[in-house]
Design a protein around this motif. Sequence first.
Motif, PDB file in Angstrom:
ATOM      1  N   PRO A 113       0.836  -1.205   0.000  1.00 33.19           N
ATOM      2  CA  PRO A 113       0.000   0.000   0.000  1.00 33.19           C
ATOM      3  C   PRO A 113       0.873   1.257   0.000  1.00 33.19           C
ATOM      4  N   ALA A 114       0.447   2.261  -0.761  1.00 39.54           N
ATOM      5  CA  ALA A 114       1.257   3.469  -0.930  1.00 39.54           C
ATOM      6  C   ALA A 114       1.623   4.114   0.396  1.00 39.54           C
ATOM      7  N   GLY A 115       0.722   4.030   1.359  1.00 41.44           N
ATOM      8  CA  GLY A 115       0.928   4.737   2.616  1.00 41.44           C
ATOM      9  C   GLY A 115       1.926   4.101   3.567  1.00 41.44           C
ATOM     10  N   VAL A 116       2.270   2.846   3.319  1.00 47.31           N
ATOM     11  CA  VAL A 116       3.155   2.180   4.288  1.00 47.31           C
ATOM     12  C   VAL A 116       4.587   2.052   3.792  1.00 47.31           C
ATOM     13  N   LEU A 117       4.867   2.589   2.610  1.00 47.17           N
ATOM     14  CA  LEU A 117       6.175   2.328   2.001  1.00 47.17           C
ATOM     15  C   LEU A 117       7.336   2.730   2.897  1.00 47.17           C
ATOM     16  N   GLU A 118       7.239   3.930   3.513  1.00 48.55           N
ATOM     17  CA  GLU A 118       8.414   4.286   4.323  1.00 48.55           C
ATOM     18  C   GLU A 118       8.485   3.593   5.668  1.00 48.55           C
ATOM     19  N   SER A 119       7.414   2.956   6.068  1.00 51.49           N
ATOM     20  CA  SER A 119       7.536   2.216   7.342  1.00 51.49           C
ATOM     21  C   SER A 119       8.065   0.806   7.147  1.00 51.49           C
ATOM     22  N   LEU A 120       8.262   0.384   5.914  1.00 51.82           N
ATOM     23  CA  LEU A 120       8.837  -0.944   5.695  1.00 51.82           C
ATOM     24  C   LEU A 120      10.246  -0.971   6.288  1.00 51.82           C
ATOM     25  N   PRO A 121      10.599  -2.070   6.911  1.00 52.13           N
ATOM     26  CA  PRO A 121      11.909  -2.134   7.586  1.00 52.13           C
ATOM     27  C   PRO A 121      13.073  -1.735   6.681  1.00 52.13           C
ATOM     28  N   ALA A 122      13.049  -2.190   5.436  1.00 53.86           N
ATOM     29  CA  ALA A 122      14.169  -1.911   4.539  1.00 53.86           C
ATOM     30  C   ALA A 122      14.301  -0.416   4.244  1.00 53.86           C
ATOM     31  N   VAL A 123      13.209   0.304   4.350  1.00 58.07           N
ATOM     32  CA  VAL A 123      13.246   1.746   4.090  1.00 58.07           C
ATOM     33  C   VAL A 123      13.508   2.506   5.388  1.00 58.07           C
ATOM     34  N   ALA A 124      12.866   2.054   6.451  1.00 60.22           N
ATOM     35  CA  ALA A 124      12.995   2.753   7.732  1.00 60.22           C
ATOM     36  C   ALA A 124      14.425   2.718   8.259  1.00 60.22           C
ATOM     37  N   ALA A 125      15.173   1.668   7.900  1.00 64.86           N
ATOM     38  CA  ALA A 125      16.535   1.518   8.427  1.00 64.86           C
ATOM     39  C   ALA A 125      17.548   2.389   7.698  1.00 64.86           C
ATOM     40  N   LEU A 126      17.154   2.989   6.593  1.00 59.62           N
ATOM     41  CA  LEU A 126      18.108   3.756   5.795  1.00 59.62           C
ATOM     42  C   LEU A 126      18.591   4.997   6.536  1.00 59.62           C
ATOM     43  N   GLY A 127      19.833   5.327   6.340  1.00 62.62           N
ATOM     44  CA  GLY A 127      20.396   6.548   6.899  1.00 62.62           C
ATOM     45  C   GLY A 127      19.883   7.768   6.153  1.00 62.62           C
ATOM     46  N   PRO A 128      20.353   8.952   6.543  1.00 61.27           N
ATOM     47  CA  PRO A 128      19.943  10.177   5.861  1.00 61.27           C
ATOM     48  C   PRO A 128      20.370  10.179   4.397  1.00 61.27           C
ATOM     49  N   ASP A 129      19.552  10.810   3.570  1.00 56.24           N
ATOM     50  CA  ASP A 129      19.817  10.863   2.133  1.00 56.24           C
ATOM     51  C   ASP A 129      20.568  12.148   1.806  1.00 56.24           C
ATOM     52  N   PRO A 130      21.766  12.042   1.250  1.00 58.14           N
ATOM     53  CA  PRO A 130      22.612  13.224   1.058  1.00 58.14           C
ATOM     54  C   PRO A 130      22.108  14.179  -0.029  1.00 58.14           C
ATOM     55  N   TRP A 131      21.128  13.735  -0.822  1.00 59.55           N
ATOM     56  CA  TRP A 131      20.564  14.654  -1.811  1.00 59.55           C
ATOM     57  C   TRP A 131      19.412  15.421  -1.184  1.00 59.55           C
ATOM     58  N   LEU A 132      18.578  14.725  -0.404  1.00 58.70           N
ATOM     59  CA  LEU A 132      17.430  15.372   0.236  1.00 58.70           C
ATOM     60  C   LEU A 132      17.890  16.298   1.359  1.00 58.70           C
ATOM     61  N   ARG A 133      18.951  15.884   2.052  1.00 62.54           N
ATOM     62  CA  ARG A 133      19.510  16.683   3.146  1.00 62.54           C
ATOM     63  C   ARG A 133      21.001  16.782   2.933  1.00 62.54           C
ATOM     64  N   PRO A 134      21.438  17.811   2.224  1.00 61.52           N
ATOM     65  CA  PRO A 134      22.869  17.931   1.911  1.00 61.52           C
ATOM     66  C   PRO A 134      23.707  17.877   3.184  1.00 61.52           C
TER      67      PRO A 134
END
Length: 268
Positions: A113-134
Amino acid sequence: MEIARRSLERWLGRSDVVGAEAERTRIFRGGGGGRKGFAAIRGKLARADRRGKVLLIGFDSGQGFLSHLGMTGKWVRREGVAEPYSRARLHLADGSVVHYRDPRLFGRIETHPAGVLESLPAVAALGPDPWLRPPTGRSLREALGSSRVPIKVALMDQNRLAGLGNIHAAEALWRAKIHPGRPARSLTPAEWSRLANAIRRGLAYALAAEDSEEIAYVEEPGTENPFRIYARAGEPCRRCGTRVRLLRQAGRRTDFCPHCQPARRSSR
DNA sequence: TGACCCCTGGCC
DNA sequence: GGCCAGGGGTCA
């Protein structure tokens, strides 16, 4: 990955999905609704986001999917269904077809489901994104600075910093003049600062130079190596002329300049 | 941390 | 035919 995200946003944003197909391949390994879930996707694009190397795509139907390109994955838009190594397809209302193409099958698609994508473990465990947050020197040191692993390896650890792969890690270290084998926690504040700068500049450069309809991979016919250091072992360094050397770290090649990126900090 | 695996293609 | 390749996962 950011280029792939922009492409999908552009294509799906202007024409709804009216049908979908998915081949029976290992692309659909992992959780979620699998290939059947993908084949059921319909509707208007609601989100096209990215966290590190993972694309998060959602539709107003509430359906969604996550896409990781592996080493040879690619989203392409075509007028028909004929496309080599096409593993999954979205048929758009305008008659075009958006293919997921992947010869080596290292990529992965999971439907959720579109709404749960960022709560998936594989996504939630990711560190900060250097493009979104330089990153700044300080933020980078906070993310990586406690580690004893070589800085090149730390830069590629997606749970510490999400998005840099082998190429951009090597490029950043060359720009920052840091030896790839240095333990992460041995870097000085000035070096963290140079590295943060190098990451920001490298990403901006890559996106400005290569923002085209599709991702272009290095080895494709007719493409010159667009990188400053990656895959240049044996060639003269583009900054100082010293012969570029090759290391192997965590199973990956690392090209570096032994003069610009000395193993020990210079005492100067 | 390193070895190996997943796959296919390109190059020597 | 052998080696290499952008990613990541698993195992000892």
